[in-house]
Scaffold this active site. Sequence first.
Site, PDB file in Angstrom:
ATOM      1  N   GLU A 104       2.152   1.788   0.236  1.00 24.71           N
ATOM      2  CA  GLU A 104       2.795   2.610  -0.793  1.00 24.71           C
ATOM      3  C   GLU A 104       3.994   3.352  -0.211  1.00 24.71           C
ATOM      4  OE1 GLU A 104      -0.400   5.045  -2.423  1.00 24.71           O
ATOM      5  OE2 GLU A 104      -0.796   3.531  -3.947  1.00 24.71           O
ATOM      6  N   GLU A 114      -4.569  -2.376  -6.003  1.00 25.83           N
ATOM      7  CA  GLU A 114      -5.524  -1.262  -6.059  1.00 25.83           C
ATOM      8  C   GLU A 114      -5.812  -0.979  -7.521  1.00 25.83           C
ATOM      9  OE1 GLU A 114      -4.457   2.321  -3.994  1.00 25.83           O
ATOM     10  OE2 GLU A 114      -4.400   1.348  -2.032  1.00 25.83           O
TER      11      GLU A 114
END
Length: 635
Positions: A192, A270
């Site tokens: 991320e 995710e």
Amino acid sequence: MSGRAALGGPRLRPLLLRLPLLLLLRLPAPAAPRSFAVDRARDAFLLDGAPFRYVSGSLHYARVPRRLWPDRLHKMRTAGLNAVQLYVPWNYHEPQPGVYNFRGNGDLPAFLRMAAQEDLLVILRPGPYICAEWEMGGLPSWLLRKPDIVLRTSDPDFLAAVDSWFHVLLPMVQPWLYHNGGNIISVQVENEYGSYFACDFRYMRHLAGLFRALLGDEIVLFTTDGPEELSCGTLQGLYATVDFGPADNMTESFAMQRKYEPRGPLVNSEYYTGWLDYWGWNHSTVGVKSVSKALEDILEVGASVNMYMFHGGTNFGYWNGADWKNKYLPVTTSYDYDAPLSEAGDPTPKLLAIQSVISKFQELPLGPLPPPSPKMKFGPVTLKLDGNLLDFLNVLCPDGPIHTHKPLTFEAVKQDYGFLLYRTRLPQNLTEPTQLWVENNGIRDRAYVMLDGVFQGILERDKEEALFLTGPAGGTLDVLLENMGRISFGYNMSDFKGLVQPLVLGKSVLTDWLLFPLNIDALMDVENRVFETQKNNSESPSGPAFYSAAFQLPGPAWDTFLYLPGWTKGQVWINGFNLGRYWTKRGPQQSLYVPGPLLLPTGALNNITLLELEHAPPRPQIHFLDRPLLNATTH
Ligand SMILES: *[C@@H]1O[C@H](CO)[C@@H](O)[C@H](O)[C@H]1NC(C)=O
Ligand SMILES: *[C@@H]1O[C@H](CO)[C@@H](O)[C@H](O)[C@H]1NC(C)=O
Ligand SMILES: *[C@@H]1O[C@H](CO)[C@@H](O)[C@H](O)[C@H]1NC(C)=O
Ligand SMILES: *[C@@H]1O[C@H](CO)[C@@H](O)[C@H](O)[C@H]1NC(C)=O
Ligand SMILES: *[C@@H]1O[C@H](CO)[C@@H](O)[C@H](O)[C@H]1NC(C)=O
Ligand SMILES: *[C@@H]1O[C@H](CO)[C@@H](O)[C@H](O)[C@H]1NC(C)=O
Ligand SMILES: *[C@@H]1O[C@H](CO)[C@@H](O)[C@H](O)[C@H]1NC(C)=O
């Protein structure tokens, strides 16, 4: 899919060669070259040349006792998953610069082998930063010994540390890549990164080059970002994927991925099955229906998906991370996550719903889902007071204190986790109550204050609590600082611990300190013997104090949940293992998961030690429950 991961890793091969029948049954004939790739023409992954999608789940091996890895992996496979996604926590494996630990719970190759035995492919996320709500997002706190280091950028000091770590980790992983005979199909670069302020493409290019140099050209490398954060997270040559949960708009999220990957498989790296808990907040839950419905939508459009978490596990020891949302929010010891497999590894209604959704799209493996493991309930167990923490400084800090003019941070004295005691003397007579305080919110993260051994109260990060002292000049002022876990996600993860600003008494800055870095875990290793010989027979506790008991189980060593009603806040060790933090008073977590393998069955004595930091109940008792209590209402 059968036969795919059956060869497992390289270490399995000699074993299989000695089992020719098994080999014949499992090997495709003629052996096709093993390959895993992105197919842009067909908007899919290709496994051994055929279109393939993964339905994966996250499990963090450092959050699950090693003896339970096979059980959890087996249940994931039985639920219908064909892959497991895992993070590699750098700080768990390189506790000191150049010192590596791949033993026991850190035995990554053993974990990969166990996954292969369950026919699970592996999606590896080695960081270097992992977030994961893990201490400092997986970065070693020793990086902060150079205070001005800029983490997750091309700062030469950061890159040098990353390079030397990856030159150890990636060659270990390389034989486990799918095309080399292992089960790792893809490897994530950073984590991320688009959510991080730095947006340093030089850093990302450096990492991509390093992964290619050490892992080769064939392995699929990818990135993961929130749909709105892709611009700083992606890089040419790394396949861009997104992450989002059941409440997010899937169509819009995948449309964002398509902006960066016009062709190729849709991937949610995710998909949030639940959420984490913070101390002092309500317990998080995410409904079964919303999780299974949105999963079905994802599978319906042909996407690959990884469920985060499939099994959350536990932040044992000091390993929890923290978030920053205008204030510091430490994560609880339980990382149950309201995930499909509970913290104790039991199938939940959410797991059954997910399994049923998966069965609409691909065949489930044969064999029943194991039932919940047996649990035990017993107690109360009465603890004895071993003494105040201050009575044990000579054994907790055998090298003696460090003398400094102004207080230093944990990082400056190489105390990575746990507790550091700061001691000075009152410079003047305090006849009137005089305020003890710290400028600029400089308490990281909680301070337990004693004057001449008498507990005075607490100072806490982001709280404007006042503490007033009276006492004679020369009185001993002890300030025990607790590191509650470094920030794992946010703008700035240089989360130095301890007194990061000087303490002020009234108007005078306190100087002339003795710093005692405490090695409490070493004391627990040698067990209560040290307590027995050092015991000061304190009759009444005041502030941080140790309590312990030896106890027998009523039967076999089954899983149980330690319940600490009336206790305030502290740390627990069972048979020398650091089980983690409790904070009954703040909640929502009220019980700590005690995995059966930590305990000795009837006939043997188990030991438990508590470091209670504030107040024990009048009767110092604990209980063991047969179910967890994670959702107490908080105040
Ligand atoms: C999701 O977004 C798409 C495109 O913006 C929109 O058409 C659709 O109605 C949205 N779905 C939901 C459930 O809000
Ligand atoms: C926690 O839950 C209680 C009761 O359900 C609710 O009143 C409160 O607003 C919640 N607090 C937060 C911070 O969500
Ligand atoms: C016991 O307590 C006394 C007085 O509080 C202290 O001086 C002494 O150092 C303690 N002994 C040990 C072994 O810690
Ligand atoms: C503190 O008070 C005591 C008596 O109450 C006195 O003897 C002493 O000199 C004072 N010390 C200081 C530093 O003011
Ligand atoms: C992060 O915070 C630390 C400590 O407060 C500070 O020294 C450092 O300059 C900050 N870094 C960035 C990039 O803002
Ligand atoms: C627990 O402590 C007792 C003595 O109090 C000792 O005999 C026993 O070996 C200890 N058990 C473990 C597992 O360390
Ligand atoms: C807490 O969880 C238990 C078990 O899941 C449940 O029975 C109970 O109703 C929950 N309590 C609250 C306050 O949500």
